[in-house]
Each structure stands twice: as C-alpha cells, then as structure tokens.
Design a protein around this motif. Sequence first.
Motif, PDB file in Angstrom:
ATOM      1  N   ASP A  95       0.844  -1.092  -0.002  1.00 60.80           N
ATOM      2  CA  ASP A  95       0.008  -0.041   0.011  1.00 60.80           C
ATOM      3  C   ASP A  95       0.902   1.173   0.018  1.00 60.80           C
ATOM      4  OD1 ASP A  95      -2.450  -1.057  -0.214  1.00 60.80           O
ATOM      5  OD2 ASP A  95      -2.943  -0.876   1.918  1.00 60.80           O
ATOM      6  N   VAL A  96       0.466   2.145  -0.714  1.00 64.93           N
ATOM      7  CA  VAL A  96       1.144   3.461  -0.584  1.00 64.93           C
ATOM      8  C   VAL A  96       0.436   4.595  -0.105  1.00 64.93           C
ATOM      9  CG1 VAL A  96       1.843   5.406  -2.291  1.00 64.93           C
ATOM     10  CG2 VAL A  96       2.273   2.821  -3.070  1.00 64.93           C
ATOM     11  N   LEU A  97       0.781   4.805   1.217  1.00 59.25           N
ATOM     12  CA  LEU A  97      -0.010   5.850   2.102  1.00 59.25           C
ATOM     13  C   LEU A  97       0.639   7.052   2.019  1.00 59.25           C
ATOM     14  CD1 LEU A  97      -2.073   5.770   4.441  1.00 59.25           C
ATOM     15  CD2 LEU A  97      -0.267   5.188   6.035  1.00 59.25           C
ATOM     16  N   SER A  98      -0.323   8.151   2.137  1.00 61.53           N
ATOM     17  CA  SER A  98       0.131   9.479   1.953  1.00 61.53           C
ATOM     18  C   SER A  98      -0.547   9.885   3.347  1.00 61.53           C
ATOM     19  CB  SER A  98      -0.365  10.253   1.013  1.00 61.53           C
ATOM     20  OG  SER A  98       0.303  10.020  -0.307  1.00 61.53           O
ATOM     21  N   ALA A  99       0.394  10.688   4.442  1.00 61.32           N
ATOM     22  CA  ALA A  99      -0.290  10.970   5.374  1.00 61.32           C
ATOM     23  C   ALA A  99       0.309  12.511   5.538  1.00 61.32           C
ATOM     24  CB  ALA A  99       0.451  10.553   6.671  1.00 61.32           C
ATOM     25  N   ASP A 100      -1.091  13.198   5.644  1.00 57.95           N
ATOM     26  CA  ASP A 100      -0.745  14.760   5.813  1.00 57.95           C
ATOM     27  C   ASP A 100      -1.449  15.442   7.058  1.00 57.95           C
ATOM     28  OD1 ASP A 100      -1.028  17.578   5.038  1.00 57.95           O
ATOM     29  OD2 ASP A 100      -2.159  17.476   3.182  1.00 57.95           O
ATOM     30  N   LEU A 101      -0.767  16.418   7.824  1.00 58.50           N
ATOM     31  CA  LEU A 101      -1.026  16.757   9.103  1.00 58.50           C
ATOM     32  C   LEU A 101      -0.848  18.343   9.192  1.00 58.50           C
ATOM     33  CD1 LEU A 101      -1.798  15.923  12.020  1.00 58.50           C
ATOM     34  CD2 LEU A 101       0.764  15.780  12.420  1.00 58.50           C
ATOM     35  N   ALA A 102      -1.649  19.034   9.758  1.00 61.78           N
ATOM     36  CA  ALA A 102      -1.424  20.511  10.030  1.00 61.78           C
ATOM     37  C   ALA A 102      -2.201  20.482  11.346  1.00 61.78           C
ATOM     38  CB  ALA A 102      -2.108  21.239   9.007  1.00 61.78           C
ATOM     39  N   ILE A 105       0.084  25.324  17.544  1.00 62.93           N
ATOM     40  CA  ILE A 105       0.150  25.418  18.914  1.00 62.93           C
ATOM     41  C   ILE A 105       0.559  26.756  19.030  1.00 62.93           C
ATOM     42  CG2 ILE A 105       2.221  24.681  20.663  1.00 62.93           C
ATOM     43  CD1 ILE A 105       2.609  22.292  19.090  1.00 62.93           C
ATOM     44  N   ASP A 106      -0.160  27.024  20.400  1.00 68.62           N
ATOM     45  CA  ASP A 106      -0.020  28.544  20.661  1.00 68.62           C
ATOM     46  C   ASP A 106      -0.242  29.784  19.740  1.00 68.62           C
ATOM     47  OD1 ASP A 106       0.640  27.781  23.511  1.00 68.62           O
ATOM     48  OD2 ASP A 106       2.628  27.717  23.032  1.00 68.62           O
ATOM     49  N   GLY A 107      -1.223  29.433  18.754  1.00 68.81           N
ATOM     50  CA  GLY A 107      -1.629  30.242  17.887  1.00 68.81           C
ATOM     51  C   GLY A 107      -0.700  30.066  16.414  1.00 68.81           C
ATOM     52  N   TRP A 108       0.152  29.092  16.222  1.00 70.61           N
ATOM     53  CA  TRP A 108       0.828  29.177  14.950  1.00 70.61           C
ATOM     54  C   TRP A 108       0.889  27.715  14.545  1.00 70.61           C
ATOM     55  CZ3 TRP A 108       2.498  33.516  12.991  1.00 70.61           C
ATOM     56  CH2 TRP A 108       2.630  34.713  13.865  1.00 70.61           C
ATOM     57  N   VAL A 109       0.825  27.673  13.279  1.00 67.46           N
ATOM     58  CA  VAL A 109       0.472  26.391  12.528  1.00 67.46           C
ATOM     59  C   VAL A 109       1.595  25.926  11.766  1.00 67.46           C
ATOM     60  CG1 VAL A 109      -0.788  25.619  10.566  1.00 67.46           C
ATOM     61  CG2 VAL A 109      -2.156  26.961  12.257  1.00 67.46           C
ATOM     62  N   ALA A 110       1.784  24.586  11.591  1.00 67.28           N
ATOM     63  CA  ALA A 110       2.724  24.133  10.495  1.00 67.28           C
ATOM     64  C   ALA A 110       1.979  22.827   9.903  1.00 67.28           C
ATOM     65  CB  ALA A 110       3.668  23.545  11.279  1.00 67.28           C
ATOM     66  N   ASP A 111       2.425  22.628   8.509  1.00 68.51           N
ATOM     67  CA  ASP A 111       1.705  21.783   7.762  1.00 68.51           C
ATOM     68  C   ASP A 111       2.841  20.796   6.860  1.00 68.51           C
ATOM     69  OD1 ASP A 111      -0.186  20.528   6.104  1.00 68.51           O
ATOM     70  OD2 ASP A 111      -0.668  22.325   4.983  1.00 68.51           O
ATOM     71  N   SER A 112       2.455  19.538   7.143  1.00 67.61           N
ATOM     72  CA  SER A 112       3.598  18.649   6.358  1.00 67.61           C
ATOM     73  C   SER A 112       3.036  17.301   6.095  1.00 67.61           C
ATOM     74  CB  SER A 112       4.907  18.363   7.095  1.00 67.61           C
ATOM     75  OG  SER A 112       5.918  17.590   6.457  1.00 67.61           O
ATOM     76  N   HIS A 240       6.377  20.198   3.252  1.00 70.86           N
ATOM     77  CA  HIS A 240       7.182  20.889   4.268  1.00 70.86           C
ATOM     78  C   HIS A 240       6.613  22.228   4.444  1.00 70.86           C
ATOM     79  CE1 HIS A 240       9.762  17.936   5.910  1.00 70.86           C
ATOM     80  NE2 HIS A 240      10.529  17.892   4.747  1.00 70.86           N
ATOM     81  N   THR A 241       6.673  22.703   5.431  1.00 68.58           N
ATOM     82  CA  THR A 241       6.480  24.211   5.917  1.00 68.58           C
ATOM     83  C   THR A 241       7.749  24.796   5.761  1.00 68.58           C
ATOM     84  OG1 THR A 241       4.526  23.907   7.253  1.00 68.58           O
ATOM     85  CG2 THR A 241       5.779  25.974   7.242  1.00 68.58           C
ATOM     86  N   VAL A 242       7.958  25.879   5.090  1.00 67.82           N
ATOM     87  CA  VAL A 242       9.392  26.720   4.739  1.00 67.82           C
ATOM     88  C   VAL A 242       9.279  27.981   4.983  1.00 67.82           C
ATOM     89  CG1 VAL A 242      11.074  26.847   2.962  1.00 67.82           C
ATOM     90  CG2 VAL A 242       9.752  24.662   3.162  1.00 67.82           C
ATOM     91  N   ALA A 243      10.097  28.552   5.826  1.00 64.34           N
ATOM     92  CA  ALA A 243      10.185  30.122   6.001  1.00 64.34           C
ATOM     93  C   ALA A 243      11.220  30.504   5.174  1.00 64.34           C
ATOM     94  CB  ALA A 243      10.546  30.110   7.473  1.00 64.34           C
ATOM     95  N   ILE A 244      10.876  31.687   4.527  1.00 60.98           N
ATOM     96  CA  ILE A 244      12.187  32.347   3.701  1.00 60.98           C
ATOM     97  C   ILE A 244      12.791  33.276   4.739  1.00 60.98           C
ATOM     98  CG2 ILE A 244      12.266  34.047   1.800  1.00 60.98           C
ATOM     99  CD1 ILE A 244      10.820  31.391   1.058  1.00 60.98           C
ATOM    100  N   THR A 245      14.092  33.002   4.750  1.00 61.38           N
ATOM    101  CA  THR A 245      14.983  33.958   5.732  1.00 61.38           C
ATOM    102  C   THR A 245      15.931  34.530   5.033  1.00 61.38           C
ATOM    103  OG1 THR A 245      16.622  32.365   6.169  1.00 61.38           O
ATOM    104  CG2 THR A 245      14.540  32.139   7.510  1.00 61.38           C
ATOM    105  N   GLU A 246      16.895  35.631   5.557  1.00 67.23           N
ATOM    106  CA  GLU A 246      17.737  36.111   4.764  1.00 67.23           C
ATOM    107  C   GLU A 246      18.891  35.265   4.754  1.00 67.23           C
ATOM    108  OE1 GLU A 246      18.106  39.132   3.921  1.00 67.23           O
ATOM    109  OE2 GLU A 246      16.767  40.652   5.210  1.00 67.23           O
ATOM    110  N   ASP A 247      18.984  34.017   5.406  1.00 63.85           N
ATOM    111  CA  ASP A 247      19.946  33.125   5.060  1.00 63.85           C
ATOM    112  C   ASP A 247      19.735  31.865   4.058  1.00 63.85           C
ATOM    113  OD1 ASP A 247      21.796  34.629   6.798  1.00 63.85           O
ATOM    114  OD2 ASP A 247      20.834  33.447   8.643  1.00 63.85           O
ATOM    115  N   GLY A 248      18.521  31.779   3.606  1.00 62.18           N
ATOM    116  CA  GLY A 248      17.839  30.905   2.656  1.00 62.18           C
ATOM    117  C   GLY A 248      16.875  30.405   3.368  1.00 62.18           C
ATOM    118  N   PRO A 249      16.286  29.346   2.967  1.00 54.54           N
ATOM    119  CA  PRO A 249      14.998  28.722   3.308  1.00 54.54           C
ATOM    120  C   PRO A 249      15.195  27.781   4.335  1.00 54.54           C
ATOM    121  CG  PRO A 249      16.195  27.543   1.402  1.00 54.54           C
ATOM    122  CD  PRO A 249      16.848  28.740   1.378  1.00 54.54           C
TER     123      PRO A 249
END
Length: 260
Positions: A95-102, A105-112, A240-249
């Motif tokens: 079986d090929v299982l895709s699992a997606d979760l968002a 915590i304390d008002g801030w979200v992440a999704d992967s 993935h959840t990715v942040a853009i920063t001055e130093d890169g992703p």
Amino acid sequence: MIELKTPAELERMHVTGRFVAEVLTEVGRIADVGVNLLDIEQHVRGMIARRGAESCYWDYAPSFGRGPFRNVICLSVDDAVLHGLPHDHTLRDGDVLSADLAVGIDGWVADSARTIIVGDPADEGDLRLVRATEEALEAAIDAARPGNRLGDVSAAIGVVAADHGYPVNTEFGGHDLGRTMHGDLHIPNTGRAGRGLRLQPGLTLALEPWFARTTDRIVVDPDGWTIRSADGSTAAHSEHTVAITEDGPWVLTRREPDGA
C-alpha cells in the motif's frame, strides 16, 4: 493578507513544525501491514491531545470539501492522494500511504505530508514516484530564497515532474500559512520562473508537490473529501512548511531520517 513573520514568530512556528515532524515520524513507524487507518487516526489524536495542540483539520469546512472534516489527519491510500478521509481500511503489503497533518500550537500553524510504502513495494514504479515527490520538494525548497519569485518555486517542481515523466495537476498545490492553515497564496506544482510574488524574509509557505503516475486528472470520492487519480494510478505527496529567511530557506517541519 500575506503576513511576514518576525524571527521570534518563526521560532514559534518551528515549535509547531517540530511537533508535526514528530507525529509524521511516528506515523511512519506504526503504518505497517495489518494496521487499520482508524487506529492511526486515534493514535495521532492522542499525540495531539497530550501535546495540547489543536488540529487544523477538525471541523475544517472549505468550499471544495463536504464539511466539516471530523478527523485530525488525512490518510490517502494508493490512487488516493489528498484529503483522504480515515476509514476502515487495513493496510496491506505494498500500500502507498500518504499522511498529511496540520496543527496549531499557541496560535501558530505548521503543515507537512509524507508518503510511505507499507511493507514491500508492489513495484519499483511506486518507489520512483515517492522519490520524485521528495526530489521535487527539495528543489522547491532550494528555490524558496529572498529575491526569487513564487514562479521559481513552482517551476522547480515542474522541472522534476517533467524529468520523471509525471503529469502535473494545478488545481491543488501549496499555500502560505502562519496563524491559519491556508492563506491567500496558491502555489501550483508547475509554473514559469521569474513570475509571481517576490519572496521576502518572513514569508512562510507550505510547499507540497504531489503526482500521479499516469494522469493529471482527479476525481472525488462519495465521501466528499478523498481525492484520487482519475485513472486509478498510484499517487504520492510530500510537503514541508518552509520559512523564507535572509540566510535562505528554513524547513520548519524537517524530520529526522528514518532509522536515525
């Protein structure tokens, strides 16, 4: 409205991202032959409750679904790829299982999301498909740098899909996020480099390439949620959840390698 986060706010999103990564690592550990999808759902519910986190899926009722969604994780098997409604299905070898979760915590979200092959792969094509989504995700992350444009991210995914010969559906793709799971941006999984919004530090994106082996068309199950490839071919999804920063992703939901 697109919100640019401060470094302190990104750190708070990273707290959520680490937890999302922990849960998806655990899903990979328990998703084995003979395990029921409903048992995985219950296990994840327990982890969320113990952490004091909040599911972004519970009671979610967007225009494209038959809401409200009354589960905390999307579990999609074989030709299903997105928004899979956990149901009474016992996992089988291959079986090929895709699992997606968002979660928040304390008002801030992440999704992967991740795709797991249960037991032994049915064929090498399934392995290649999963690896292609992972390769496309890494290419998208690498393009998520200040000064680049959103089209550069989409184009990076599209190049990988084309290299592997996979068609690309553009109805569902990535998005921005932060205090909520879905912001205003739509990030298709193919596009033209040099076009679109210029990326700035503080922007946070959920990048999520998904491909089916032989079609870019989709159908929706009678449950009103589960999206499948229209021709029944296997599909896979990485995010993935990715942040853009001055130093890169900065990947806020990066998991430890399996077996580490």
